[in-house]
Design a protein around this motif. Structure first.
Motif, short mmCIF file in Angstrom:
data_model
loop_
_atom_site.label_atom_id
_atom_site.label_comp_id
_atom_site.label_asym_id
_atom_site.label_seq_id
_atom_site.Cartn_x
_atom_site.Cartn_y
_atom_site.Cartn_z
N ARG A 251 32.83 36.60 33.03
CA ARG A 251 33.27 35.21 33.16
C ARG A 251 33.48 34.52 31.81
NH1 ARG A 251 28.64 33.88 37.53
NH2 ARG A 251 27.54 35.05 35.91
N CYS B 91 49.17 39.60 39.10
CA CYS B 91 47.81 39.39 39.60
C CYS B 91 47.74 39.59 41.11
CB CYS B 91 47.30 38.01 39.20
SG CYS B 91 48.19 36.65 39.95
N TYR C 196 44.49 38.58 37.39
CA TYR C 196 44.31 37.25 38.00
C TYR C 196 43.49 36.35 37.08
CZ TYR C 196 42.85 33.72 41.43
OH TYR C 196 42.61 32.54 42.08
N TYR C 197 42.48 36.92 36.44
CA TYR C 197 41.59 36.12 35.60
C TYR C 197 42.09 35.97 34.16
CZ TYR C 197 38.42 36.06 39.51
OH TYR C 197 37.88 35.86 40.74
N CYS C 198 43.27 36.49 33.90
CA CYS C 198 43.89 36.27 32.59
C CYS C 198 44.74 35.01 32.60
CB CYS C 198 44.75 37.48 32.20
SG CYS C 198 43.78 38.95 31.84
N HIS C 199 44.84 34.37 33.77
CA HIS C 199 45.53 33.08 33.90
C HIS C 199 46.99 33.15 33.45
CE1 HIS C 199 41.61 31.44 34.78
NE2 HIS C 199 41.16 31.86 33.62
N ARG D 91 35.95 39.87 47.16
CA ARG D 91 34.86 39.36 46.34
C ARG D 91 33.54 39.32 47.12
NH1 ARG D 91 35.04 34.31 42.05
NH2 ARG D 91 32.91 34.58 41.28
N ARG E 281 31.80 38.30 38.01
CA ARG E 281 32.29 38.21 39.39
C ARG E 281 32.32 39.62 39.94
NH1 ARG E 281 35.83 36.09 35.60
NH2 ARG E 281 36.05 33.81 35.55
#
Length: 329
Positions: free
Chosen positions: A242, A318, A291-294, A328, A228
Motif C-alpha cells: 500500500r 488494469c 490497477y494500483y498504479c493509477h 480481494r 492488500r
C-alpha cells in the motif's frame, strides 16, 4: 520473600495489578507474552515496555509463542470469539507458560490484571474457572483488580497478601483504573486496546483464508499484516503493498518460490505472489497491480520467479473494478 509471576502487557490493568502486589512486599517477575498476531512491536514499543517495568521496579521476561499458538488458532478447544480470536484457549496457553516459569523460579503464585466482565468470552466467572482447571492452577491465580468478587485464592488464605488491599472492579469501563493510576503516581502505560489482531474482522478473514488454503507459518502471519490481499486461485494469492514502507517489508518477507511483480517505467507498489501461478494467474496478477498504479492506459509490469533473475514483462490494462472486489480478501 514470597515470589510471584505476573502476566505483563504494559497495559493499565497489568501495571496496576503488579503495583498492588509489589506494595505488599512480594517479589514480582513480569512475563510479557508475544504471539505472531500481537500488535506491532517496534523499537519504540520495546523501549516503552522496558521503561514501564523499570518504573514499577520489576524485571521482565519476554516469551514469543509461535507453533503452540498456531495449534490453538487452527483448532481451539473452546472455540472463537466474535472473529477468529481463541480467547479461552489463548489464556490457557498463557497461564500454562506462566506456570512453567513459576515452577522454574520457585515462585508461589501468578498475578493477572484481568478484570471480571471486561472481556465477554474469557473474563467471566465460568471462563476463569475453566482456565484454572485446564492449567491445574486452581487457587494459584490472583487477580488483584477483581479479587473481592472472586473466590479466595491461596495467596489470600495464606496471608501472603492482605485481602483488604485488593479491589472489586468489574466491567469494561476503565475510569476507575485511570483514576487509581493517577492516585498511585503511575503516569506511563499502554492505552487500553484489543492487543490482538485476531479480534479485527477484516484481518480475521485473511487468516481464515490462509488456513483454508495452506499451512500457516510465521512468514505467512507477518505477510497478513501487510498490503492488500487477493485470492487469485485456490492455490495462489497475491499481496500488493500500500505504500513505500510496505514495498520494503514485502522484499524482506519474500522467499524462493515466490513471484515478485513490479511496475516498470512508473512508480508504484510491489506485489508478492505465493503459490502455484500459471500464465492465466500471472496475467490476472499483473492486471491487479496495474490497477494500483493509477493509470488509465496500459502499464508494463515486470515479474519473475525467485530466485531466478529472469524478469519477464507484460503490458496490460488494469483489472475491472468488480472483478478486483471479487478476488480481494
Amino acid at each position: 520473600m514470597i515470589k510471584s509471576i505476573a502476566l505483563f502487557s504494559g497495559g493499565i490493568d497489568s501495571v496496576l495489578a503488579i503495583k498492588l502486589i509489589k506494595e505488599q512486599n512480594i517479589e514480582v517477575l513480569g512475563l510479557n507474552i508475544v504471539t505472531p498476531f500481537s500488535y506491532k512491536r517496534d523499537k519504540d514499543f520495546v523501549a516503552k515496555i522496558e521503561r514501564i517495568a523499570k518504573n514499577l521496579g520489576v524485571k521482565i521476561k519476554t516469551l514469543f509463542l509461535k507453533d503452540d499458538f498456531f495449534k490453538i488458532l487452527i483448532s481451539p478447544k473452546y472455540g472463537y470469539g466474535s472473529n477468529l480470536n481463541p480467547c479461552i484457549d489463548c489464556k490457557i496457553l498463557f497461564f500454562t507458560k506462566a506456570k512453567e516459569l513459576m515452577i522454574k523460579t520457585n515462585s508461589s503464585f501468578i498475578v493477572s490484571g484481568e478484570v471480571l466482565g471486561q472481556r465477554p468470552m474469557s473474563q467471566n466467572k465460568q471462563a476463569l474457572r475453566i482456565i484454572e482447571k485446564e492449567t491445574g492452577l486452581q487457587g494459584l491465580i490472583l487477580r488483584p483488580l477483581s479479587a473481592k468478587l472472586l473466590p479466595e485464592t491461596i495467596a489470600e488464605k495464606s496471608k501472603w497478601v492482605a485481602g483488604d488491599r485488593l479491589l472489586d472492579l468489574s466491567g469494561k469501563n476503565r475510569i476507575k483504573q485511570i483514576n487509581l493510576a493517577k492516585k498511585l503516581g503511575i503516569e506511563e502505560y499502554f492505552w487500553p486496546a484489543g492487543g490482538c489482531l485476531l479480534t479485527d474482522k477484516c484481518f480475521s478473514q485473511r487468516v481464515k483464508d490462509l488456513i483454508r488454503h495452506q499451512t500457516l507459518t510465521l512468514n505467512d502471519a507477518e505477510l497478513l499484516k501487510l498490503g492488500r490481499h487477493f485470492r487469485v486461485s485456490t492455490q495462489a494469492k497475491l499481496i500488493v503493498a500500500r505504500k513505500e514502507e510496505e514495498n520494503k517489508m514485502l522484499l524482506d518477507l519474500i522467499k524462493n518460490g515466490d513471484y515478485l511483480f513490479q511496475p516498470l517505467e512508473i512508480k508504484g507498489p510491489l506485489a508478492l505472489g505465493r503459490g502455484n501461478f500459471n500464465n492465466e494467474i500471472i496475467n490476472i496478477s499483473c492486471k491487479i497491480l496495474a490497477y494500483y498504479c493509477h493509470k488509465e492506459k496500459k502499464v508494463k509490469i515486470g515479474y519473475n520467479l525467485l530466485p531466478e533473475n529472469n524478469q519477464k514483462v507484460i503490458e496490460t490494462n488494469c483489472l475491472d473494478n468488480n472483478k478486483l472486489k471479487e478476488l480481494r480478501i
